[in-house]
Design a protein around this motif. Sequence first.
Motif, PDB file in Angstrom:
ATOM      1  N   LEU A   9      17.289  34.070  49.935  1.00 27.89           N
ATOM      2  CA  LEU A   9      18.704  33.892  49.584  1.00 27.89           C
ATOM      3  C   LEU A   9      19.607  34.117  50.800  1.00 27.89           C
ATOM      4  CD1 LEU A   9      18.738  35.876  46.202  1.00 27.89           C
ATOM      5  CD2 LEU A   9      18.658  33.396  46.490  1.00 27.89           C
ATOM      6  N   PRO A  10      20.802  33.515  50.792  1.00 32.39           N
ATOM      7  CA  PRO A  10      21.757  33.800  51.867  1.00 32.39           C
ATOM      8  C   PRO A  10      22.035  35.302  51.935  1.00 32.39           C
ATOM      9  CG  PRO A  10      22.542  31.988  50.499  1.00 32.39           C
ATOM     10  CD  PRO A  10      21.342  32.565  49.806  1.00 32.39           C
ATOM     11  N   GLY A  11      21.991  35.843  53.096  1.00 30.62           N
ATOM     12  CA  GLY A  11      22.264  37.267  53.267  1.00 30.62           C
ATOM     13  C   GLY A  11      21.087  38.180  52.993  1.00 30.62           C
ATOM     14  N   MET A  12      20.012  37.622  52.460  1.00 28.67           N
ATOM     15  CA  MET A  12      18.843  38.438  52.095  1.00 28.67           C
ATOM     16  C   MET A  12      18.070  38.842  53.352  1.00 28.67           C
ATOM     17  SD  MET A  12      16.015  37.243  49.328  1.00 28.67           S
ATOM     18  CE  MET A  12      14.455  38.076  49.103  1.00 28.67           C
ATOM     19  N   LYS A  13      17.683  40.120  53.360  1.00 24.12           N
ATOM     20  CA  LYS A  13      16.972  40.621  54.530  1.00 24.12           C
ATOM     21  C   LYS A  13      15.474  40.346  54.433  1.00 24.12           C
ATOM     22  CE  LYS A  13      20.225  44.209  55.799  1.00 24.12           C
ATOM     23  NZ  LYS A  13      20.555  45.628  55.793  1.00 24.12           N
ATOM     24  N   SER A  14      14.900  40.040  55.581  1.00 22.17           N
ATOM     25  CA  SER A  14      13.445  39.911  55.680  1.00 22.17           C
ATOM     26  C   SER A  14      13.089  40.305  57.108  1.00 22.17           C
ATOM     27  CB  SER A  14      13.014  38.462  55.406  1.00 22.17           C
ATOM     28  OG  SER A  14      13.363  37.644  56.502  1.00 22.17           O
ATOM     29  N   SER A  15      11.813  40.342  57.429  1.00 23.84           N
ATOM     30  CA  SER A  15      11.455  40.802  58.772  1.00 23.84           C
ATOM     31  C   SER A  15      11.835  39.788  59.845  1.00 23.84           C
ATOM     32  CB  SER A  15       9.963  41.143  58.846  1.00 23.84           C
ATOM     33  OG  SER A  15       9.198  39.981  58.730  1.00 23.84           O
ATOM     34  N   THR A  16      12.097  38.535  59.446  1.00 25.71           N
ATOM     35  CA  THR A  16      12.588  37.562  60.438  1.00 25.71           C
ATOM     36  C   THR A  16      14.055  37.196  60.200  1.00 25.71           C
ATOM     37  OG1 THR A  16      11.608  35.791  59.107  1.00 25.71           O
ATOM     38  CG2 THR A  16      10.332  36.551  61.007  1.00 25.71           C
ATOM     39  N   SER A  17      14.681  37.875  59.231  1.00 27.04           N
ATOM     40  CA  SER A  17      16.145  37.808  59.090  1.00 27.04           C
ATOM     41  C   SER A  17      16.603  39.245  58.839  1.00 27.04           C
ATOM     42  CB  SER A  17      16.571  36.882  57.948  1.00 27.04           C
ATOM     43  OG  SER A  17      15.999  37.279  56.709  1.00 27.04           O
ATOM     44  N   PRO A  18      16.362  40.105  59.822  1.00 23.19           N
ATOM     45  CA  PRO A  18      16.549  41.548  59.591  1.00 23.19           C
ATOM     46  C   PRO A  18      17.998  41.935  59.281  1.00 23.19           C
ATOM     47  CG  PRO A  18      16.088  41.102  61.914  1.00 23.19           C
ATOM     48  CD  PRO A  18      15.877  39.833  61.182  1.00 23.19           C
ATOM     49  N   PHE A  19      18.943  41.075  59.637  1.00 16.63           N
ATOM     50  CA  PHE A  19      20.343  41.374  59.321  1.00 16.63           C
ATOM     51  C   PHE A  19      20.838  40.506  58.170  1.00 16.63           C
ATOM     52  CE2 PHE A  19      19.497  41.917  63.884  1.00 16.63           C
ATOM     53  CZ  PHE A  19      19.495  43.305  63.908  1.00 16.63           C
TER      54      PHE A  19
END
Lengths: 76, 355, 255
Positions: C146-156
């Motif tokens: 999801l938009p804004g959702m954190k993951s290890s490759t979208s840490p922010f």
Amino acid sequence: MARKGDIVINIERCKGCEVCLSACPHEVLALSKEVNSKGYHYVVKVNSECTGCANCAIVCPDAVITVYREKATSGQ
Amino acid sequence: MKELRLMKGNEALAEAAIRAGADAYFGYPITPQSEVIEYLMRENPAKRTGMQVLQAESEVAAINMVYGAAACGKRAMTSSSSPGISLKMEGLSYIAGAELPCVVVNVVRGGPGLGTIQPSQSDYFQAVKGGGHGDYKLIVLAPATVQESVDFVKLGFELAFKYRNPVMILSDGIIGQMMEKVELFEQMERSSEEYEWATVGKKEGRDSVIVTSLQLQSEEQEKVNLRLQAKYREVEKNEVRFETYECEDAEYLFIAFGSCARITRKAMEMARAKGIKAGLFRPQTLYPYPYDEVNRLASQVKGILSVEMNAGQMVEDVRLAVSGKVPVKHFGRFGGMIPSPDEILEALEQKIIGG
Amino acid sequence: MSEKSIISPENLVYEKTGVMTDKVLHYCPGCGHGTAHRILAEAIDELGIQGDTIGVAPVGCSVLAYYYFDVDMQEAAHGRAPAVATGIKRVMPEKYVFTYQGDGDLAAIGTAETIHACNRGENILVVFINNGIYGMTGGQMAPTTLPGMKSSTSPFGRDVSTMGNPLKITELVAQLPGTYFVTRQSVHVPANVRKAKRAIKKALEYQKLNRGTCFVEIVSNCPYGWKMTPVESNKWMEENMFPFYPLGDIKVPEK
């Protein structure tokens, strides 16, 4: 009056995720203090309010719970 | 009934697939092999034999469709040309790992990259040394005629099922596009055999069949590798195929495969006419490679010229076979260029005889 | 009547289906994969098609799905399950063929295979588990994150201006003429499990009609990847995933 039911929990397969706890309408289930051989706190029955609705078994990701329900008899 | 026809190499491959009792062909157009799927679509083998033909969305999809059909124990085939074969390498590695039978045709064109649409033999390494990831081998058949294109489809399916291993027919733009007289073998029946390794629906009383190339335990994966290696040793023992021309008294040896062997044969005849005792050795299987036979001939000749339409690939196997006994040189044209008999003979005279 | 007497074969109302093996699932505690496996296996069991079903496992958390379904199965390369299933169905048209795929497998690396199998109307069932993350490789961003959702490759948090938008592939395949039945379900509460199972069962029954691809998305959780307890993850899913991926039928057969 609701029919009586019962469940059998395969505690060795249980991973203690607790998803079944909120699925139970009669608060029959709780997490044990003990752990199984994998180290998971497993689910146990804490009262005899079970009606055999099978909700717990249906949401269990690990197919841990077997459900029994007494046959409907006349007059109930 | 056997039947004589004048056919284009690519169309002959397609007709041979139908006649070999193939159950399915999955392909994607690419020059210079599009006639394979065009012929099949025109011929509509679903009516003739029940064979299914599907144009996939990509070479990647096509080879994975082959995987699915092959894992059901069916005779599945795909074809492409060099850039498309690169795309199939993922699927081929999985097919080899899962030990599935299939036939894959590569009508080779020049590379690297998009390269050229003209003929080449520059996919030799990719075909015989792996191409995809992991320790695996394709059985590689190299036709030099339209006739062999036909015969190798039949042989390819036989070997694929005998060893449960993918077989590659390494054709090229010359063999694929040229027309020749060809004798077609009789229509074979599609097999209805159910193999114990195939996913055909779980039967009562047997475990479910799992087709996979995954073993998370290294000990288990090593067992898979050992089993594959044992199989490859069997293939090497049993399936080496080659032809020799004028090798009995040869002092100089040409080695060439596929279309290049036809041109080299002319060069060999020209050499003979000039009094040079030249012979030609033509491997029909590139894997397994005829190492022993080449080694034996190396004891008899003064030098060997490997003639290839590439920058020098098979020559490495020739050197392995010869093991330093005599000089081994390479002569090649590439990028879609085809060597002439004159330049091949000149190369022999300069690199081997005068070298 | 004593409680003990209830536990007897004639009173049995629910047990693990025989179409699942006895292997202990390797999934994390509370992961929806187990429930999704079970209802698919139950549907196969109830339709009596265990011997006529061929499944295709993906690459991802459910890569080992073939250990749990007691049906003949093939392991596909990453994203290629719909192509593998196409190959199976074309040579075994009388069999029931399903793929079981996660969001990375189906909606990222396998997008072409998914869309083209659906567009050809391959008579297969695609079960699509969407938990908005790559679980097996350790919680990286998925095409459905999801938009804004954190993951290890979208840490922010997923920044759609640079990382692109989450892909609603189920709505996309519903637009294709080749799909026959497209639905989005979940398996986190009993009522939804029952609905999801009905959808899967219907989809398998439709396969006999040869009318096209049936596509069942199951929006699911990933407690480990989302860094939550299973119960928290289910709540988070309701509050965040369902508004973006609304549950319900997206394409139903015309009457």
